[in-house]
Design a protein around this motif. Structure first.
Motif, PDB file in Angstrom:
ATOM      1  N   GLY A 295      18.234 -56.204 -70.227  1.00  0.00           N
ATOM      2  CA  GLY A 295      17.057 -56.192 -70.118  1.00  0.00           C
ATOM      3  C   GLY A 295      17.189 -55.955 -71.492  1.00  0.00           C
ATOM      4  N   LYS A 296      17.504 -55.369 -72.114  1.00  0.00           N
ATOM      5  CA  LYS A 296      17.545 -54.427 -73.234  1.00  0.00           C
ATOM      6  C   LYS A 296      17.897 -55.942 -74.240  1.00  0.00           C
ATOM      7  CE  LYS A 296      19.158 -51.674 -76.790  1.00  0.00           C
ATOM      8  NZ  LYS A 296      20.087 -50.209 -77.519  1.00  0.00           N
ATOM      9  N   ASP A 297      19.237 -56.478 -73.561  1.00  0.00           N
ATOM     10  CA  ASP A 297      19.574 -57.751 -74.816  1.00  0.00           C
ATOM     11  C   ASP A 297      19.177 -58.758 -74.379  1.00  0.00           C
ATOM     12  OD1 ASP A 297      22.057 -56.445 -75.050  1.00  0.00           O
ATOM     13  OD2 ASP A 297      22.893 -57.029 -73.406  1.00  0.00           O
ATOM     14  N   ALA A 298      17.431 -59.505 -73.277  1.00  0.00           N
ATOM     15  CA  ALA A 298      16.951 -60.175 -73.257  1.00  0.00           C
ATOM     16  C   ALA A 298      16.165 -60.312 -74.222  1.00  0.00           C
ATOM     17  CB  ALA A 298      16.814 -60.560 -71.752  1.00  0.00           C
ATOM     18  N   ALA A 299      15.730 -58.893 -74.092  1.00  0.00           N
ATOM     19  CA  ALA A 299      14.376 -58.708 -74.958  1.00  0.00           C
ATOM     20  C   ALA A 299      14.931 -58.384 -76.379  1.00  0.00           C
ATOM     21  CB  ALA A 299      13.453 -57.102 -74.992  1.00  0.00           C
ATOM     22  N   LEU A 300      15.656 -58.417 -77.005  1.00  0.00           N
ATOM     23  CA  LEU A 300      16.160 -58.945 -78.109  1.00  0.00           C
ATOM     24  C   LEU A 300      16.220 -59.803 -78.658  1.00  0.00           C
ATOM     25  CD1 LEU A 300      19.029 -55.342 -78.879  1.00  0.00           C
ATOM     26  CD2 LEU A 300      16.270 -56.064 -79.971  1.00  0.00           C
ATOM     27  N   ALA A 301      16.612 -60.816 -77.413  1.00  0.00           N
ATOM     28  CA  ALA A 301      16.894 -62.297 -77.900  1.00  0.00           C
ATOM     29  C   ALA A 301      15.002 -62.834 -77.653  1.00  0.00           C
ATOM     30  CB  ALA A 301      17.592 -62.845 -75.974  1.00  0.00           C
ATOM     31  N   TYR A 302      14.953 -62.355 -77.207  1.00  0.00           N
ATOM     32  CA  TYR A 302      13.069 -62.889 -77.110  1.00  0.00           C
ATOM     33  C   TYR A 302      12.680 -62.404 -78.223  1.00  0.00           C
ATOM     34  CZ  TYR A 302      12.375 -63.881 -72.344  1.00  0.00           C
ATOM     35  OH  TYR A 302      12.027 -63.877 -70.861  1.00  0.00           O
ATOM     36  N   ALA A 303      12.457 -61.621 -78.727  1.00  0.00           N
ATOM     37  CA  ALA A 303      12.115 -61.281 -80.222  1.00  0.00           C
ATOM     38  C   ALA A 303      12.383 -61.932 -81.541  1.00  0.00           C
ATOM     39  CB  ALA A 303      12.811 -59.824 -80.197  1.00  0.00           C
ATOM     40  N   LYS A 304      13.954 -62.030 -81.442  1.00  0.00           N
ATOM     41  CA  LYS A 304      14.940 -63.273 -82.362  1.00  0.00           C
ATOM     42  C   LYS A 304      14.051 -64.849 -82.623  1.00  0.00           C
ATOM     43  CE  LYS A 304      19.024 -60.326 -82.156  1.00  0.00           C
ATOM     44  NZ  LYS A 304      20.293 -60.927 -82.306  1.00  0.00           N
TER      45      LYS A 304
ATOM     46  N   ARG B  62      28.166 -59.207 -73.636  1.00  0.00           N
ATOM     47  CA  ARG B  62      26.908 -58.531 -73.956  1.00  0.00           C
ATOM     48  C   ARG B  62      26.535 -60.342 -74.297  1.00  0.00           C
ATOM     49  NH1 ARG B  62      24.887 -53.605 -75.765  1.00  0.00           N
ATOM     50  NH2 ARG B  62      22.997 -54.413 -76.013  1.00  0.00           N
ATOM     51  N   GLY B  63      25.253 -60.593 -73.968  1.00  0.00           N
ATOM     52  CA  GLY B  63      24.494 -61.597 -73.693  1.00  0.00           C
ATOM     53  C   GLY B  63      24.774 -63.210 -73.956  1.00  0.00           C
ATOM     54  N   GLU B  64      25.234 -63.303 -72.914  1.00  0.00           N
ATOM     55  CA  GLU B  64      26.133 -64.451 -72.313  1.00  0.00           C
ATOM     56  C   GLU B  64      25.099 -64.828 -71.372  1.00  0.00           C
ATOM     57  OE1 GLU B  64      30.099 -65.804 -73.155  1.00  0.00           O
ATOM     58  OE2 GLU B  64      30.178 -63.978 -71.960  1.00  0.00           O
ATOM     59  N   LEU B  65      23.992 -64.012 -71.450  1.00  0.00           N
ATOM     60  CA  LEU B  65      22.553 -64.209 -69.708  1.00  0.00           C
ATOM     61  C   LEU B  65      21.639 -64.989 -70.865  1.00  0.00           C
ATOM     62  CD1 LEU B  65      22.496 -64.297 -67.145  1.00  0.00           C
ATOM     63  CD2 LEU B  65      21.545 -62.169 -67.024  1.00  0.00           C
ATOM     64  N   ASN B  66      21.579 -64.336 -72.460  1.00  0.00           N
ATOM     65  CA  ASN B  66      20.024 -64.931 -72.670  1.00  0.00           C
ATOM     66  C   ASN B  66      19.648 -66.509 -73.005  1.00  0.00           C
ATOM     67  OD1 ASN B  66      19.934 -61.950 -73.063  1.00  0.00           O
ATOM     68  ND2 ASN B  66      20.735 -62.335 -75.463  1.00  0.00           N
ATOM     69  N   GLY B  67      21.151 -67.254 -72.942  1.00  0.00           N
ATOM     70  CA  GLY B  67      20.515 -68.444 -73.194  1.00  0.00           C
ATOM     71  C   GLY B  67      19.760 -69.440 -71.951  1.00  0.00           C
ATOM     72  N   THR B  68      19.801 -68.590 -70.795  1.00  0.00           N
ATOM     73  CA  THR B  68      19.808 -69.198 -69.436  1.00  0.00           C
ATOM     74  C   THR B  68      18.282 -68.720 -69.123  1.00  0.00           C
ATOM     75  OG1 THR B  68      21.951 -69.146 -68.565  1.00  0.00           O
ATOM     76  CG2 THR B  68      19.914 -69.388 -66.796  1.00  0.00           C
ATOM     77  N   ILE B  69      17.966 -67.233 -69.297  1.00  0.00           N
ATOM     78  CA  ILE B  69      16.731 -66.553 -69.724  1.00  0.00           C
ATOM     79  C   ILE B  69      16.016 -67.728 -70.769  1.00  0.00           C
ATOM     80  CG2 ILE B  69      15.631 -64.649 -70.096  1.00  0.00           C
ATOM     81  CD1 ILE B  69      18.587 -62.444 -68.813  1.00  0.00           C
ATOM     82  N   LEU B  70      16.492 -67.621 -72.275  1.00  0.00           N
ATOM     83  CA  LEU B  70      15.840 -68.539 -73.190  1.00  0.00           C
ATOM     84  C   LEU B  70      15.399 -69.968 -72.458  1.00  0.00           C
ATOM     85  CD1 LEU B  70      16.952 -67.482 -75.951  1.00  0.00           C
ATOM     86  CD2 LEU B  70      15.276 -66.468 -75.508  1.00  0.00           C
ATOM     87  N   TYR B  71      15.669 -70.645 -71.432  1.00  0.00           N
ATOM     88  CA  TYR B  71      15.583 -71.217 -71.153  1.00  0.00           C
ATOM     89  C   TYR B  71      14.465 -71.215 -70.397  1.00  0.00           C
ATOM     90  CZ  TYR B  71      16.584 -76.013 -68.302  1.00  0.00           C
ATOM     91  OH  TYR B  71      16.318 -76.924 -66.821  1.00  0.00           O
TER      92      TYR B  71
END
Length: 255
Positions: free
Chosen positions: A19-28, A223-232
């Motif tokens: 959740g924290k990783d995704a929130a930072l990815a959203y912010a970026k 860490r972070g390897e889920l972010n691309g799918t979430i952003l998609y």
């Protein structure tokens, strides 16, 4: 297509891990954040990190299993931002044990957090998205919705059941709300290091050796390897994709 500049994202279970990783990815990617979790101190630390990236963020203490807290949190988000474009239902727990050993309390705890939590937060966010005729809902399921393991350290029947329910719930929501411009999809992570796994699975050399042998990637996720799918799923890149689940597991489920 993946840009989220100016979008408003609500993230549950944002205090740590995925959740924290995704929130930072959203912010970026330019999104403003409403951060929900039970541990307000950790949320406030994350809020500072996010604001340093040049976007807005608010932290709200919220237990997703309690309807009054969820209702108040979403009302606060709308007062602050005026709308909600993205909902990441990430809050979840894993309780070890099979049906022959699990207490009813532990079974209910899993179901309440992993399934009821998604229902409650969505209950108050979906009407907002319907009025907007736009919304992106991403529900975090698990590879354990699809695969099980007889290894003692990984027997978690309530987790299997609850995460499978997330996929079913996501499909039902997707079918109902597509007409309102809302997409609903789920993500099934494999083994990622997080608070849920670092003190159990990642401390077992025997388990990791077995996992690496079975997984085509020969390793757990970084860490972070889920972010691309979430952003998609959170962006207009997936504007015609709904009711689907993507497995992010290094190929474990294909062998």
């Amino acid at each position: 297509m993946f840009e989220l500049k100016g979008k408003i994202a609500v993230v549950t279970g944002a205090s740590s891990g995925l959740g924290k990783d995704a929130a930072l990815a959203y912010a970026k990617e330019g999104a403003n954040l409403c951060l929900l979790a039970r541990r307000i101190e950790k949320l406030e630390e994350l809020e500072k990190e996010i604001k340093a990236l040049g976007v807005k963020a608010i932290s709200i203490k919220c237990d997703v299993t309690k309807e009054d807290e969820v209702k108040a949190a979403i009302e606060t988000a709308v007062i602050e931002f005026g709308r909600i474009d993205i909902l990441l239902n990430n809050a979840g727990i894993a309780v070890r044990g099979g049906v022959d050993t699990l207490s009813e309390e532990d079974w209910n705890r899993s179901m309440d957090t992993n399934v009821k939590g998604i229902y409650l937060v969505s209950k108050y966010v979906i009407p907002i998205m319907k009025r907007q005729n736009y919304g992106k809902v991403i529900n975090i399921s698990s590879i354990n919705a699809i695969l099980a393991d007889k290894n003692d350290i990984f027997i978690r029947h309530s987790y299997n059941a609850s995460k499978a329910a997330v996929i079913g719930l996501s499909r039902g929501m997707a079918a109902s709300y597509s007409q309102f411009g809302i997409t609903v999809n789920s993500v099934c992570p494999g083994l990622f290091e997080s608070e849920m796994t670092e003190n159990t699975l990642f401390k077992s050399k025997e388990f990791l050796t077995k996992y690496n042998m079975l997984c085509p990637a020969n390793r757990p996720a970084k860490r972070g390897e889920l972010n691309g799918t979430i952003l998609y799923f959170s962006s207009d890149a997936s504007s015609y994709v709904t009711g689907q689940h993507i497995v992010v597991d290094g190929g474990l489920s294909i062998v």
